[in-house]
Design a protein around this motif. Sequence first.
Motif, PDB file in Angstrom:
ATOM      1  N   UNK A  16     -30.556  26.117 -38.708  1.00  0.00           N
ATOM      2  CA  UNK A  16     -31.864  26.646 -39.096  1.00  0.00           C
ATOM      3  C   UNK A  16     -31.723  27.436 -40.391  1.00  0.00           C
ATOM      4  N   UNK A  17     -32.685  27.245 -41.276  1.00  0.00           N
ATOM      5  CA  UNK A  17     -32.747  27.978 -42.549  1.00  0.00           C
ATOM      6  C   UNK A  17     -34.089  27.684 -43.184  1.00  0.00           C
ATOM      7  N   UNK A  18     -34.562  28.610 -43.982  1.00  0.00           N
ATOM      8  CA  UNK A  18     -35.845  28.430 -44.662  1.00  0.00           C
ATOM      9  C   UNK A  18     -35.837  27.225 -45.600  1.00  0.00           C
ATOM     10  N   UNK A  19     -34.690  26.855 -46.148  1.00  0.00           N
ATOM     11  CA  UNK A  19     -34.615  25.762 -47.103  1.00  0.00           C
ATOM     12  C   UNK A  19     -34.447  24.378 -46.500  1.00  0.00           C
ATOM     13  N   UNK A  20     -34.318  24.273 -45.189  1.00  0.00           N
ATOM     14  CA  UNK A  20     -34.178  22.967 -44.546  1.00  0.00           C
ATOM     15  C   UNK A  20     -35.551  22.412 -44.189  1.00  0.00           C
ATOM     16  N   UNK A  21     -35.737  21.113 -44.370  1.00  0.00           N
ATOM     17  CA  UNK A  21     -37.006  20.496 -44.007  1.00  0.00           C
ATOM     18  C   UNK A  21     -37.124  20.422 -42.493  1.00  0.00           C
ATOM     19  N   UNK A  37     -30.659  18.900 -38.439  1.00  0.00           N
ATOM     20  CA  UNK A  37     -29.268  18.900 -38.871  1.00  0.00           C
ATOM     21  C   UNK A  37     -28.406  19.698 -37.902  1.00  0.00           C
ATOM     22  N   UNK A  38     -27.156  19.292 -37.772  1.00  0.00           N
ATOM     23  CA  UNK A  38     -26.191  20.011 -36.937  1.00  0.00           C
ATOM     24  C   UNK A  38     -25.504  21.086 -37.771  1.00  0.00           C
ATOM     25  N   UNK A  39     -25.362  22.275 -37.180  1.00  0.00           N
ATOM     26  CA  UNK A  39     -24.676  23.368 -37.857  1.00  0.00           C
ATOM     27  C   UNK A  39     -23.175  23.135 -37.757  1.00  0.00           C
ATOM     28  N   UNK A  40     -22.513  23.231 -38.900  1.00  0.00           N
ATOM     29  CA  UNK A  40     -21.067  23.044 -38.938  1.00  0.00           C
ATOM     30  C   UNK A  40     -20.357  24.368 -39.117  1.00  0.00           C
ATOM     31  N   UNK A  41     -19.518  24.451 -40.110  1.00  0.00           N
ATOM     32  CA  UNK A  41     -18.809  25.691 -40.414  1.00  0.00           C
ATOM     33  C   UNK A  41     -19.054  26.054 -41.869  1.00  0.00           C
ATOM     34  N   UNK A  42     -18.716  27.268 -42.229  1.00  0.00           N
ATOM     35  CA  UNK A  42     -18.881  27.765 -43.593  1.00  0.00           C
ATOM     36  C   UNK A  42     -20.328  27.675 -44.057  1.00  0.00           C
ATOM     37  N   UNK A  43     -21.258  27.937 -43.123  1.00  0.00           N
ATOM     38  CA  UNK A  43     -22.701  27.935 -43.425  1.00  0.00           C
ATOM     39  C   UNK A  43     -23.180  26.621 -44.032  1.00  0.00           C
ATOM     40  N   UNK A  44     -22.663  25.529 -43.524  1.00  0.00           N
ATOM     41  CA  UNK A  44     -23.072  24.189 -43.952  1.00  0.00           C
ATOM     42  C   UNK A  44     -23.440  23.350 -42.730  1.00  0.00           C
ATOM     43  N   UNK A  78     -23.042  18.470 -44.922  1.00  0.00           N
ATOM     44  CA  UNK A  78     -22.671  19.146 -46.157  1.00  0.00           C
ATOM     45  C   UNK A  78     -23.744  19.967 -46.848  1.00  0.00           C
ATOM     46  N   UNK A  79     -24.947  20.045 -46.293  1.00  0.00           N
ATOM     47  CA  UNK A  79     -25.991  20.850 -46.912  1.00  0.00           C
ATOM     48  C   UNK A  79     -25.664  22.326 -46.719  1.00  0.00           C
ATOM     49  N   UNK A  80     -25.809  23.095 -47.801  1.00  0.00           N
ATOM     50  CA  UNK A  80     -25.585  24.531 -47.720  1.00  0.00           C
ATOM     51  C   UNK A  80     -26.833  25.237 -48.229  1.00  0.00           C
ATOM     52  N   UNK A  81     -27.388  26.099 -47.385  1.00  0.00           N
ATOM     53  CA  UNK A  81     -28.594  26.843 -47.722  1.00  0.00           C
ATOM     54  C   UNK A  81     -28.333  28.308 -47.395  1.00  0.00           C
ATOM     55  N   UNK A  82     -28.730  29.205 -48.290  1.00  0.00           N
ATOM     56  CA  UNK A  82     -28.531  30.634 -48.050  1.00  0.00           C
ATOM     57  C   UNK A  82     -29.219  31.053 -46.756  1.00  0.00           C
ATOM     58  N   UNK A 142     -35.252  12.350 -34.895  1.00  0.00           N
ATOM     59  CA  UNK A 142     -35.221  12.960 -36.227  1.00  0.00           C
ATOM     60  C   UNK A 142     -33.839  13.518 -36.602  1.00  0.00           C
ATOM     61  N   UNK A 143     -32.803  13.150 -35.856  1.00  0.00           N
ATOM     62  CA  UNK A 143     -31.449  13.634 -36.154  1.00  0.00           C
ATOM     63  C   UNK A 143     -30.935  13.017 -37.458  1.00  0.00           C
ATOM     64  N   UNK A 144     -30.333  13.848 -38.279  1.00  0.00           N
ATOM     65  CA  UNK A 144     -29.766  13.391 -39.549  1.00  0.00           C
ATOM     66  C   UNK A 144     -28.663  12.358 -39.279  1.00  0.00           C
ATOM     67  N   UNK A 145     -28.739  11.229 -39.943  1.00  0.00           N
ATOM     68  CA  UNK A 145     -27.760  10.161 -39.752  1.00  0.00           C
ATOM     69  C   UNK A 145     -26.360  10.554 -40.188  1.00  0.00           C
TER      70      UNK A 145
END
Length: 80
Positions: free
Chosen positions: A7-12, A17-24, A28-32, A47-50
């Motif tokens: 979850x993040x304000x910059x994600x559609x 998307x699945x949360x990984x590590x290092x805030x990505x 590979x998307x990284x949003x503050x 609607x899961x990211x491929x």
Amino acid sequence: MRWERAVADGLTADVSHAFGIFDRTLCGIQVAGMSPSDYWWLPERENACGACQDMAGVIDGRWPQALRGEDAQVSVARRL
């Protein structure tokens, strides 16, 4: 496969998307300010990211079979 939803304000909102590590996300998307939600990200959802699905499959395939059940969720962000 059990992952937390990112979850993040910059994600559609139309792609999950699945949360990984290092805030990505796993893809590979990284949003503050990104964080894991309290809800699971499930690859079988429409609607899961491929790309997240592909990476989750690779990572989960490396886990021992005994740790792949529904009760075996592990949070990469919430450490004790």
